[in-house]
Motif scaffolding. Structure first.
Motif, PDB file in Angstrom:
ATOM      1  N   PHE A   1      28.488 -14.364 -40.574  1.00 27.96           N
ATOM      2  CA  PHE A   1      29.506 -14.112 -40.656  1.00 27.96           C
ATOM      3  C   PHE A   1      29.933 -14.084 -38.961  1.00 27.96           C
ATOM      4  O   PHE A   1      29.459 -13.006 -38.705  1.00 27.96           O
ATOM      5  N   GLN A   2      30.881 -14.453 -38.056  1.00 25.27           N
ATOM      6  CA  GLN A   2      31.047 -13.603 -36.884  1.00 25.27           C
ATOM      7  C   GLN A   2      32.659 -13.394 -36.795  1.00 25.27           C
ATOM      8  O   GLN A   2      32.876 -12.078 -37.759  1.00 25.27           O
ATOM      9  N   CYS A   3      33.399 -14.405 -37.165  1.00 20.80           N
ATOM     10  CA  CYS A   3      34.857 -14.173 -36.930  1.00 20.80           C
ATOM     11  C   CYS A   3      34.431 -14.452 -38.633  1.00 20.80           C
ATOM     12  O   CYS A   3      36.217 -13.454 -38.828  1.00 20.80           O
TER      13      CYS A   3
ATOM     14  N   TYR B   1      36.826 -16.214 -40.991  1.00 23.61           N
ATOM     15  CA  TYR B   1      37.942 -16.780 -40.863  1.00 23.61           C
ATOM     16  C   TYR B   1      36.921 -17.964 -41.983  1.00 23.61           C
ATOM     17  O   TYR B   1      38.299 -17.985 -42.574  1.00 23.61           O
ATOM     18  N   CYS B   2      35.637 -18.261 -42.193  1.00 21.37           N
ATOM     19  CA  CYS B   2      35.324 -19.724 -42.896  1.00 21.37           C
ATOM     20  C   CYS B   2      34.708 -18.682 -43.821  1.00 21.37           C
ATOM     21  O   CYS B   2      34.521 -19.042 -44.982  1.00 21.37           O
TER      22      CYS B   2
ATOM     23  N   CYS C   1      31.812 -24.078 -39.765  1.00 23.88           N
ATOM     24  CA  CYS C   1      32.109 -22.458 -39.099  1.00 23.88           C
ATOM     25  C   CYS C   1      32.076 -22.758 -37.724  1.00 23.88           C
ATOM     26  O   CYS C   1      31.278 -23.728 -37.091  1.00 23.88           O
ATOM     27  N   ARG C   2      33.063 -22.116 -37.209  1.00 23.79           N
ATOM     28  CA  ARG C   2      33.112 -22.419 -35.314  1.00 23.79           C
ATOM     29  C   ARG C   2      32.546 -21.640 -34.855  1.00 23.79           C
ATOM     30  O   ARG C   2      32.281 -21.308 -33.375  1.00 23.79           O
ATOM     31  N   CYS C   3      31.279 -20.550 -35.469  1.00 15.59           N
ATOM     32  CA  CYS C   3      30.911 -19.869 -34.707  1.00 15.59           C
ATOM     33  C   CYS C   3      29.868 -19.579 -34.809  1.00 15.59           C
ATOM     34  O   CYS C   3      28.978 -19.658 -34.039  1.00 15.59           O
ATOM     35  N   THR C   4      28.968 -19.596 -36.174  1.00 13.88           N
ATOM     36  CA  THR C   4      27.136 -18.917 -36.432  1.00 13.88           C
ATOM     37  C   THR C   4      26.259 -20.295 -36.567  1.00 13.88           C
ATOM     38  O   THR C   4      24.806 -19.529 -35.980  1.00 13.88           O
TER      39      THR C   4
HETATM   40  S1  FES Z   1      32.651 -17.241 -38.897  1.00 14.32           S
HETATM   41 FE1  FES Z   1      34.070 -17.539 -37.406  1.00 14.32          FE
HETATM   42  S2  FES Z   1      34.778 -19.697 -38.037  1.00 14.32           S
HETATM   43 FE2  FES Z   1      33.058 -19.017 -39.495  1.00 14.32          FE
END
Ligand code: FES
Ligand SMILES: Cc1cc2nc3c(=O)[nH]c(=O)nc-3n(C[C@H](O)[C@H](O)[C@H](O)COP(=O)(O)OP(=O)(O)OC[C@H]3O[C@@H](n4cnc5c(N)ncnc54)[C@H](O)[C@@H]3O)c2cc1C
Ligand code: FES
Lengths: 164, 277
Positions: free
Chosen positions: A97-99, A101-102, A134-137
């Protein structure tokens, strides 16, 4: 027309009895009425999976459920889930994960997958995550984390359930 | 939160549910999984006076009844995917169910019955149910009737069901399963279908139903072909059978018509070559 109606259900092992408006969604009930903020809203259309929680033991997208449909049923959010430590540790170890959120939706969905299929293939994992965005990983790290969690568990089975 | 107010009920008997629907005129809605209805309420695209949840009516099971398999209207994708009866007796349905996207958070909630009542042309469900010769059990205070799938789907987002009627079950004839294939064209793993093809080999004939190509499923039937030219000719006939092409945000004018022969031929070949999907 719609007045406040009583909703009785069980959330994370405790009986809950609240007056709610019929227009309230289940995700709004856990977040805004009960203050359980780990369940998120990303889309309101059923696409992203950020609102995933357990209803009668199965993961559901709680933005698609009216709060009153949970009457006399058991709701478990990630706050009330046990046996997730290994999956959570695997997400940390693999940078899954990064942010974040998901992440709650990813972890609850991964837990249901591992319960049904303790050693999933790459394809099985991808199939199970088709409804969690997921918008980050870029997903690779999430898939690696689920493989890692499966390996760590080895032969030891586990279940998702509410903390009593 | 949803904007417009409505009354919500989760009755325990079918009689009560049907009385409520009868009393709501055209403003009653049945909620199955809610995966279509709830986002529509949130977006203000629908504003019913009454929402009837069928979760307590005991309509969530799958049963074998003589030569039929009866699927309750509240049975979810997950229930059907886990059903041994569906796997054994309705392998084409099982193949279609495995192709539905949305993830477990949707499969544990949403129902094929809801998808049928919604009647979105670009759905996996209507075409497969027409191919299988399904019938829809509709109940209202006026009585019960059984509508054949071919008559149920009347147009895009339009069915034979009246507002006071509830779908209670899908009735699927389940003879000894023959060869089958479910093939769908879509842009990405999580995308909804562009065109679906449900194909069955029955008594020396090939039955093919195309979904999403036209506003309603398109059913065709031929003697089993023995040459590749014959398959190509069948695929051309399918294309010619499209009176009105379905278009939406997934595929604009001309796209579905153009891809239909290839989709049809792949499904037919998969059945002839005994590859099951
Ligand atoms: S960790 Fe940021 S949306 Fe998945
Ligand atoms: C993320 C996501 C992915 C999806 N992927 C696919 C896919 O791959 N393929 C596909 O075909 N669809 C897909 N869908 C569309 C759709 O949600 C499903 O097809 C689903 O089966 C609808 O069923 P439901 O029970 O949730 O419907 P609901 O929202 O409960 O109902 C839909 C409509 O039917 C009516 N209705 C429901 N049950 C009854 C009944 N028993 N009697 C009378 N009327 C009734 C409702 O009033 C409403 O108008 C997807 C949806 C989402 C959100
Ligand atoms: S908020 Fe429920 S799926 Fe996105």
């Amino acid at each position: 027309m719609s007045e406040a109606v009583t909703l009785r259900c069980n959330v994370n092992g405790s009986d809950v009895d609240r007056e709610v408006d019929a227009r309230l969604l289940l995700v709004e009930f856990v977040r805004d009425v009960l203050g359980l903020k780990a369940t998120r809203v990303g889309c309101h259309t059923g696409d992203c999976g950020a609102c995933t929680l357990l209803l009668d033991g199965a993961v559901v997208k709680s933005c698609l459920v009216l709060a009153l449909s949970a009457e006399e049923r058991a709701v478990v959010t990630i706050e009330g889930s046990n046996n997730l430590a290994e999956i959570q540790a695997a997400f940390v170890a693999e940078n899954g994960f990064q942010c974040g959120y998901c992440t709650t939706g990813m972890i609850l969905t991964a837990a249901e997958l591992l319960r049904k299929s303790p050693h999933p293939s790459d394809m099985e994992i991808r199939h199970a995550l088709v409804g969690n965005l997921c918008r980050c990983t870029g997903y690779d790290a999430i898939i690696a984390a689920i493989h890692r969690a499966a390996e760590r568990r080895g032969a030891v089975g586990y279940a998702v359930g509410s903390r009593q | 939160m949803i904007g417009a107010r409505f009354r919500f009920t989760r009755p325990e008997t079918l009689e009560e549910a049907l009385d409520l629907l009868a009393g709501a005129g055209g403003l009653g809605r049945v909620i199955g999984g809610g995966s279509v209805l709830v986002p529509a309420l949130v977006a203000g695209q629908d504003a019913p006076a009454l929402v009837v949840d069928i979760g307590r009516l005991g309509l969530g099971s799958v049963r074998e009844e003589d030569s039929d398999v009866v699927i309750g209207a509240a049975a979810t994708y997950a229930t059907l995917l886990a059903s041994e009866v569906v796997r054994r007796r309705l392998p084409l349905l099982a193949a279609m169910l495995r192709e539905v996207t949305g993830g477990p958070g949707l499969w544990n909630l949403a129902t094929p019955g809801g998808a049928a009542c919604y009647a979105n042309p670009a759905s996996d469900v209507p075409g497969c149910l027409v191919a299988l010769g399904a019938a829809f059990r509709l109940a209202s205070r006026r009585g019960e009737r059984l509508v054949a799938a071919e008559n149920f789907f009347r147009g895009a987002f339009e069915t034979e069901r009246s507002p006071d009627e509830m779908l209670t079950a899908l009735v699927l004839p389940a003879p000894e399963p023959g060869r089958h294939a479910y093939y769908k064209l879509k842009h990405a793993a999580s995308s909804w279908p562009i065109v679906t093809a449900s194909c069955l080999s029955i008594d020396g004939r090939i039955r093919l139903c195309l979904g999403a190509a036209a506003p309603v499923p398109l059913l065709l039937d031929w003697p089993t072909p023995s040459t590749t030219e014959a398959v190509a000719a069948m695929a051309e006939q399918v294309q010619a059978a499209i009176a009105t092409e379905w278009t939406d945000e997934l595929a604009g004018p001309g796209y579905r018509r153009a891809v239909v022969p290839a989709v049809a031929a792949r499904a037919i070949r998969a059945v002839l070559e005994e590859r099951t999907s």
